[in-house]
Design a protein around this motif. Structure first.
Motif, PDB file in Angstrom:
ATOM      1  N   ASP A 126       0.859  -1.064  -0.149  1.00 15.84           N
ATOM      2  CA  ASP A 126      -0.005   0.051  -0.442  1.00 15.84           C
ATOM      3  C   ASP A 126       0.895   1.332   0.161  1.00 15.84           C
ATOM      4  O   ASP A 126       1.825   1.053  -0.095  1.00 15.84           O
ATOM      5  CB  ASP A 126      -0.815  -0.033   1.475  1.00 15.84           C
ATOM      6  CG  ASP A 126      -0.616  -0.380   2.453  1.00 15.84           C
ATOM      7  OD1 ASP A 126       0.779  -0.078   2.924  1.00 15.84           O
ATOM      8  OD2 ASP A 126      -1.197  -0.469   3.643  1.00 15.84           O
ATOM      9  N   ALA A 127       0.123   2.218   0.582  1.00 12.78           N
ATOM     10  CA  ALA A 127       1.082   3.887   0.133  1.00 12.78           C
ATOM     11  C   ALA A 127       2.019   3.983   1.037  1.00 12.78           C
ATOM     12  O   ALA A 127       2.553   4.904   1.385  1.00 12.78           O
ATOM     13  CB  ALA A 127       0.514   4.745   0.273  1.00 12.78           C
ATOM     14  N   ARG A 128       2.195   3.558   1.990  1.00 12.33           N
ATOM     15  CA  ARG A 128       2.563   3.432   3.506  1.00 12.33           C
ATOM     16  C   ARG A 128       3.642   1.942   3.591  1.00 12.33           C
ATOM     17  O   ARG A 128       5.001   2.706   4.772  1.00 12.33           O
ATOM     18  CB  ARG A 128       2.184   3.071   4.297  1.00 12.33           C
ATOM     19  CG  ARG A 128       0.376   4.148   4.981  1.00 12.33           C
ATOM     20  CD  ARG A 128      -0.426   4.389   6.311  1.00 12.33           C
ATOM     21  NE  ARG A 128       0.471   2.877   6.790  1.00 12.33           N
ATOM     22  CZ  ARG A 128      -0.974   2.360   7.504  1.00 12.33           C
ATOM     23  NH1 ARG A 128      -2.151   1.735   6.236  1.00 12.33           N
ATOM     24  NH2 ARG A 128      -0.418   0.893   7.741  1.00 12.33           N
ATOM     25  N   CYS A 129       4.298   1.432   2.770  1.00 12.73           N
ATOM     26  CA  CYS A 129       4.869   0.243   2.562  1.00 12.73           C
ATOM     27  C   CYS A 129       6.507   1.236   2.190  1.00 12.73           C
ATOM     28  O   CYS A 129       6.872   0.869   3.805  1.00 12.73           O
ATOM     29  CB  CYS A 129       4.797  -0.284   1.763  1.00 12.73           C
ATOM     30  SG  CYS A 129       3.267  -2.017   2.003  1.00 12.73           S
ATOM     31  N   ASP A 130       6.137   2.125   1.676  1.00  9.41           N
ATOM     32  CA  ASP A 130       8.061   2.386   1.093  1.00  9.41           C
ATOM     33  C   ASP A 130       8.174   2.588   2.242  1.00  9.41           C
ATOM     34  O   ASP A 130       9.712   3.118   2.739  1.00  9.41           O
ATOM     35  CB  ASP A 130       7.987   3.336   0.108  1.00  9.41           C
ATOM     36  CG  ASP A 130       7.656   2.666  -0.975  1.00  9.41           C
ATOM     37  OD1 ASP A 130       7.941   1.357  -1.118  1.00  9.41           O
ATOM     38  OD2 ASP A 130       7.719   2.767  -1.939  1.00  9.41           O
ATOM     39  N   ARG A 131       7.755   4.040   3.035  1.00  3.44           N
ATOM     40  CA  ARG A 131       8.179   4.311   4.421  1.00  3.44           C
ATOM     41  C   ARG A 131       8.517   3.466   5.514  1.00  3.44           C
ATOM     42  O   ARG A 131       9.578   4.237   5.977  1.00  3.44           O
ATOM     43  CB  ARG A 131       7.397   5.793   4.480  1.00  3.44           C
ATOM     44  CG  ARG A 131       7.420   6.886   5.787  1.00  3.44           C
ATOM     45  CD  ARG A 131       6.353   7.887   6.507  1.00  3.44           C
ATOM     46  NE  ARG A 131       4.928   7.217   6.904  1.00  3.44           N
ATOM     47  CZ  ARG A 131       4.091   7.134   5.887  1.00  3.44           C
ATOM     48  NH1 ARG A 131       3.629   7.295   4.977  1.00  3.44           N
ATOM     49  NH2 ARG A 131       3.217   6.607   6.475  1.00  3.44           N
ATOM     50  N   ASP A 132       6.942   2.770   5.918  1.00  2.00           N
ATOM     51  CA  ASP A 132       7.294   2.199   6.902  1.00  2.00           C
ATOM     52  C   ASP A 132       8.479   1.493   6.600  1.00  2.00           C
ATOM     53  O   ASP A 132       9.281   1.122   8.213  1.00  2.00           O
ATOM     54  CB  ASP A 132       6.004   0.981   6.756  1.00  2.00           C
ATOM     55  CG  ASP A 132       4.512   2.430   7.429  1.00  2.00           C
ATOM     56  OD1 ASP A 132       5.387   2.830   7.795  1.00  2.00           O
ATOM     57  OD2 ASP A 132       3.877   1.281   7.202  1.00  2.00           O
ATOM     58  N   ASN A 133       9.139   0.542   5.758  1.00  2.00           N
ATOM     59  CA  ASN A 133      10.385  -0.409   5.507  1.00  2.00           C
ATOM     60  C   ASN A 133      11.721   0.528   5.357  1.00  2.00           C
ATOM     61  O   ASN A 133      12.425  -0.144   6.140  1.00  2.00           O
ATOM     62  CB  ASN A 133      10.415  -0.769   3.955  1.00  2.00           C
ATOM     63  CG  ASN A 133       9.189  -1.797   3.550  1.00  2.00           C
ATOM     64  OD1 ASN A 133       8.507  -2.411   4.937  1.00  2.00           O
ATOM     65  ND2 ASN A 133       8.594  -1.970   2.473  1.00  2.00           N
ATOM     66  N   GLU A 134      11.824   1.885   4.755  1.00  2.00           N
ATOM     67  CA  GLU A 134      12.695   2.012   5.631  1.00  2.00           C
ATOM     68  C   GLU A 134      12.876   2.600   6.391  1.00  2.00           C
ATOM     69  O   GLU A 134      13.524   2.155   7.176  1.00  2.00           O
ATOM     70  CB  GLU A 134      12.254   3.512   4.412  1.00  2.00           C
ATOM     71  CG  GLU A 134      13.766   4.811   5.058  1.00  2.00           C
ATOM     72  CD  GLU A 134      13.230   5.725   3.780  1.00  2.00           C
ATOM     73  OE1 GLU A 134      14.458   7.407   4.293  1.00  2.00           O
ATOM     74  OE2 GLU A 134      12.476   6.354   3.141  1.00  2.00           O
TER      75      GLU A 134
END
Length: 339
Positions: free
Chosen positions: A327-335
């Motif tokens: 979803d849209a939050r995955c990249d930020r959360d993974n970082e």
């Protein structure tokens, strides 16, 4: 020319005969209803006397009678805390997308058969009149529970609530390991359904407590256990709120096999500050499931992360095809997770 109309006396006679027939029909119908009502009363009284006689005989023989069926209890549905988009993403259809129609019907039957059970409808309080005692079934021949389930049984057997006499028990715990119900797991126990049904004190699961940590198989981590729990209470981790039975089931945390059975050494209080002075109030770091069981809860708790005293670090990298569901939050959360 002779008249074709009947004479007046003949007409009166015909009307009288018709009225007499109707009166007889009404009388016969009323008598039939009265007999049916009296017969029903007699059958009900005989049924109650039979239950009473069975209870008296069982008390004399020292054998508890099979409990009667309790009325169903209906609770208002729980309010969801998810948005419409998240509900569609993690809906029940997605949880069973890899199962066949026959398997879905079986899951529906096993999960929802006794979903209306509550303490007042599916629990026999008479067994607890002499105190709260827990009976653990003796292990069957060749039975080797997992290390985690052995810790649970040992904690019960070492407590003051444990009893070796099933007649004085208020609660019953299986010796059959039901913690891991993933069919791909090496700790999956087969033939649980038949083994439970053969227990002499099962009574459709009444006054029994079943423990479970894992259920279903990747990628569909459904709540299918592979057997019908009946009227037993379920102590389960990551329970779906649609299947959780309030005031009956128990929600437990998911713990690893390395979790200690008992706590460590005693702590020492250096300060007496109320509330205590600490930097973090809540910290969690783990995987944020995008689909399947547990995804609804973890996806809905992201908003409490404030980066100050409440820290929730999650990653979407779970499974081989996690990118298909990102979803849209995955990249930020993974970082943030990898910092």
């Amino acid at each position: 020319r002779p008249s074709v109309l009947p004479s007046f006396p003949a007409l009166l006679l015909a009307v009288h005969m018709q009225a007499k027939k109707r009166y007889l029909l009404v009388s016969v119908g009323a008598c039939s209803l009265l007999l049916a009502y009296l017969c029903g009363l007699q059958i009900g009284e005989f049924h109650n006397q039979s239950h009473a006689e069975l209870y008296r005989v069982s008390q004399i023989a020292g054998v508890p009678p099979r409990p009667p069926r309790w009325p169903e209890w209906v609770d208002p549905p729980l309010q969801t805390y998810l948005g419409e988009a998240e509900q569609e993403e993690d809906g029940p259809l997605l949880l069973h997308q890899h199962t066949s129609p026959r398997e879905r019907r079986e899951i529906q039957k096993n999960i929802y058969k006794s979903r209306r059970c509550r303490m007042e409808t599916c629990f026999d309080f008479q067994r607890c009149e002499r105190g709260f005692k827990i009976y653990v079934y003796p292990p069957q021949k060749g039975e080797a529970p997992s290390e985690s389930y052995q810790k649970i049984l040992a904690a019960i057997e070492e407590s003051r609530f444990y009893t070796t006499d099933p007649n004085e028990a208020c609660l019953f715990v299986l010796s059959i390991d039901t913690l891991d119900r993933d069919q791909l797991s090496s700790q999956y126990v087969h033939n649980v359904r038949a083994r439970i049904q053969s227990l002499p004190l099962w009574y459709e699961g009444r006054n029994h407590l079943i423990f479970n940590l894992y259920s279903g198989t990747w990628p569909d981590y459904t709540e299918e256990l592979g057997f019908d729990i009946g009227q037993a209470m379920l102590a389960k981790a990551s329970t779906d709120m649609d299947n959780f039975r309030p005031r009956f089931d128990v929600s437990i945390p998911l713990f690893s096999k390395d979790h200690p059975q008992k706590g460590g050494s005693k702590g020492y209080l250096n300060l007496n500050n109320v509330p205590p002075l600490r930097k973090y109030l809540l910290v969690f770091k783990g995987k944020r499931y995008l689909t399947g069981i547990g995804s609804e809860t973890r996806n809905a708790l992201y908003h409490i992360h404030n980066g100050d005293d409440i820290i929730l670090l999650t990653t979407c990298k779970h499974g081989k095809d996690w990118e298909k569901h990102k979803d849209a939050r995955c990249d930020r959360d993974n970082e943030e997770y990898t910092k």
